[in-house]
Design an enzyme around this catalytic site. Sequence first.
Site, short mmCIF file in Angstrom:
data_model
loop_
_atom_site.label_atom_id
_atom_site.label_comp_id
_atom_site.label_asym_id
_atom_site.label_seq_id
_atom_site.Cartn_x
_atom_site.Cartn_y
_atom_site.Cartn_z
N SER A 53 -2.04 -46.14 9.23
CA SER A 53 -1.84 -46.61 10.61
C SER A 53 -2.64 -47.88 10.82
CB SER A 53 -2.27 -45.53 11.61
OG SER A 53 -1.48 -44.37 11.47
N LYS A 83 4.39 -46.24 15.19
CA LYS A 83 3.49 -45.10 14.95
C LYS A 83 2.42 -45.03 16.05
CE LYS A 83 1.11 -41.80 13.00
NZ LYS A 83 0.45 -41.94 11.70
N LYS A 122 -7.94 -44.14 17.86
CA LYS A 122 -7.70 -45.45 17.24
C LYS A 122 -6.25 -45.87 17.42
CE LYS A 122 -6.09 -45.96 13.35
NZ LYS A 122 -5.66 -45.88 11.95
#
Length: 296
Positions: free
Chosen positions: A94, A169, A238
């Site tokens: 990611s 994502k 995050k």
Amino acid sequence: MNNTLFIGLGRMGRPMSSHIAKRFSTSVYDVLKKSVDDAAEESGAEPIYDLKEAAGIDTVILMLPTSAHVESILLEEGLLGRLSAGALIIDMGSSVPASTRQLAEAAAKLGIDYVDAPVSGGISKAATGELTMLVGGEPDAIGRARPFLQTVGSEIVVVGSSGAGHAAKAINNLVSATNIAVVSEAVLRGKSAGIAPERMVEVLNASTGMSQASRVKFVQHILPGSYASNFAYDLMLKDMGIAMQINAPDAASPLTREAYRLLSDGRDVLGDNPDHTEIARVYEHLAGTSISEEEA
């Protein structure tokens, strides 16, 4: 036969590397020597302990925690510059979309294809090779990447050019985390109205308020108080932060912005290495009451 280097042998990367090694000639690398040894023993892949030892590599697969780790491997440690023209890089972690686009541009100047293909599905799907991949890149590069993606996943969703996979994502995880937050609030409102948390979750799952958060995360991890989904709160936070960097009309963003603020501010109450399902614990702390059956 394709010479593949798989980098990043954490809880997701290790089973993914094992699937790759069954089909392609594969070397494995991680900063932790034990992780390399364990993955090599499990899959039969060749262990690499220093990236400078890697030679003749035509495909690099990255499963690393952040863009900073990807940039360190490719730029600071110089792996990108040591690959030959015609090589392929697939970033399955990611990462920040802007970083991905910059790396893809740098790779293209060297004649190297770059695909971002972050995965969804967690450790259980990594183990079974049934991950979903959200893919960004040039069509020809994605075509080259497909055999590798099909080896670790069951669904490939092509979403756009370089960086689009990583954007998708992050946005998905922003929705996922906000869903947990909304269900947490709903359960606490239900409790105030005299409805037991498990009954309120049952209501949602039998009605139009149902979501993956209510159907899976609450039932399996939050109500029992186990908080053991094996996806970290800090990684979810995050990804939320990455999504919040993507521009949106002000009128369209207050809900997710408030969820991100609340979960960022609430991180301190959770201690070390919390699971992302402990989003519900932030709400418990704010409400001064419990959701889980264990604490009820």
